[in-house]
Scaffold this motif. Structure first.
Motif, PDB file in Angstrom:
ATOM      1  N   ILE A 226       0.844  -1.191   0.000  1.00  0.00           N
ATOM      2  CA  ILE A 226       0.000   0.000   0.000  1.00  0.00           C
ATOM      3  C   ILE A 226       0.886   1.251   0.000  1.00  0.00           C
ATOM      4  N   LEU A 227       1.924   1.226   0.839  1.00  0.00           N
ATOM      5  CA  LEU A 227       2.869   2.346   0.876  1.00  0.00           C
ATOM      6  C   LEU A 227       3.628   2.476  -0.442  1.00  0.00           C
ATOM      7  N   TYR A 228       4.077   1.349  -0.988  1.00  0.00           N
ATOM      8  CA  TYR A 228       4.887   1.370  -2.204  1.00  0.00           C
ATOM      9  C   TYR A 228       4.118   1.925  -3.392  1.00  0.00           C
ATOM     10  N   PHE A 229       2.882   1.464  -3.588  1.00  0.00           N
ATOM     11  CA  PHE A 229       2.103   1.946  -4.720  1.00  0.00           C
ATOM     12  C   PHE A 229       1.733   3.417  -4.542  1.00  0.00           C
ATOM     13  N   ARG A 230       1.533   3.852  -3.302  1.00  0.00           N
ATOM     14  CA  ARG A 230       1.296   5.273  -3.045  1.00  0.00           C
ATOM     15  C   ARG A 230       2.525   6.091  -3.432  1.00  0.00           C
ATOM     16  N   LEU A 231       3.698   5.589  -3.092  1.00  0.00           N
ATOM     17  CA  LEU A 231       4.921   6.318  -3.395  1.00  0.00           C
ATOM     18  C   LEU A 231       5.175   6.404  -4.898  1.00  0.00           C
TER      19      LEU A 231
END
Length: 263
Positions: A226-231
């Motif tokens: 979730i964090l990675y795709f947001r970044l």
């Protein structure tokens, strides 16, 4: 980058850095295929009720093809390769291999996204990679066929991540990270199903192995992706890939003396 983006990068690095400890514990018992199937299936099933509650199911259907592509090149294939490599390679060595992901990412972004390949950027990533090598060190290793195959697996995993990042940026930029995470993990689970009957584990997993699988799925997959795709959406694919290098550095500092556990 914003302070919030930097904070998310550091948190993501810690979550992914811990994934190698979990894989070292569980992979020798479950095998790479079953371990990764448990990882992606559990992650997808945990997120699915939340996705349904937020009425995102239509976005999942609309982006089915790109989600299957991401599930393949960003989860199923690299997860399997890394799980295989984690069984065969010495502690910390996989960190060096995966520190090549930002280097691959810079080249892929230059060719695919036409991002400017400046000398400063290349020198920066090169120095970062050299720093990882110096920090971890390269132990004397016999170049056996098993070792060479494991090295190739680690490098291919890094290349897969480098290819996946710009693909996500181009094809799923406007899709919520929850949808990308849920859809890609469930897609990866479906893609791995045909291999399960041929790779049945020969041991019964212990409580330690079960906890490692749960942590791998919930922390290093659900929260991390979730964090990675947001970044990727917020700062771009090349900068997001720098977290890979941070993760492997954290991993190398935390678990160099952790043996492979087979219980």
């Amino acid at each position: 980058m914003k302070i919030s983006d930097i904070a998310e990068l550091l948190l993501l690095a810690a979550l992914w850095g811990g994934s190698f400890l979990f894989m070292r514990i569980a992979a020798p018992v479950l095998g790479p295929v079953w371990l990764i199937e448990f990882r992606v299936l559990l992650a997808g099933l945990v997120l699915l009720p939340l996705l349904l509650r937020l009425n995102y199911l239509h976005q999942l259907r609309q982006n089915l093809v790109p989600l299957f592509v991401v599930g393949s090149i960003n989860s199923a294939i690299p997860f399997l390769l890394l799980a295989f490599a984690s069984v065969s390679l010495p502690a910390g060595f996989t960190s060096i291999l995966n520190a090549t992901a930002p280097l691959f990412g810079t080249i892929v972004a230059a060719v695919w996204l036409k991002e400017r390949l400046t000398p400063t950027r290349m020198v920066g990533f090169g120095l970062g990679f050299a720093g990882v090598v110096i920090l971890i060190g390269v132990p004397p290793i016999a170049a056996t066929p098993t070792f060479l195959v494991a090295v190739l697996a680690g490098l291919l995993a890094a290349l897969m991540y480098a290819i996946a990042a710009p693909y996500i940026k181009q094809n799923l930029a406007d899709v919520p990270s929850l949808v990308v995470t849920t859809g890609s993990q469930l897609a990866a689970a479906v893609l791995l199903l045909p291999a399960l009957p041929f790779t049945i584990p020969q041991q019964t997993p212990s409580f330690t192995v079960v906890i490692a699988v749960i942590a791998l799925a919930l922390l290093s997959t659900v929260l991390a992706y979730i964090l990675y795709f947001r970044l990727i959406q917020n700062v771009g694919s090349t900068k997001a890939l720098t977290v890979v290098k941070l993760a492997w550095q954290i991993n190398s500092l935390s678990d160099q003396d952790v043996p492979i556990v087979s219980l």
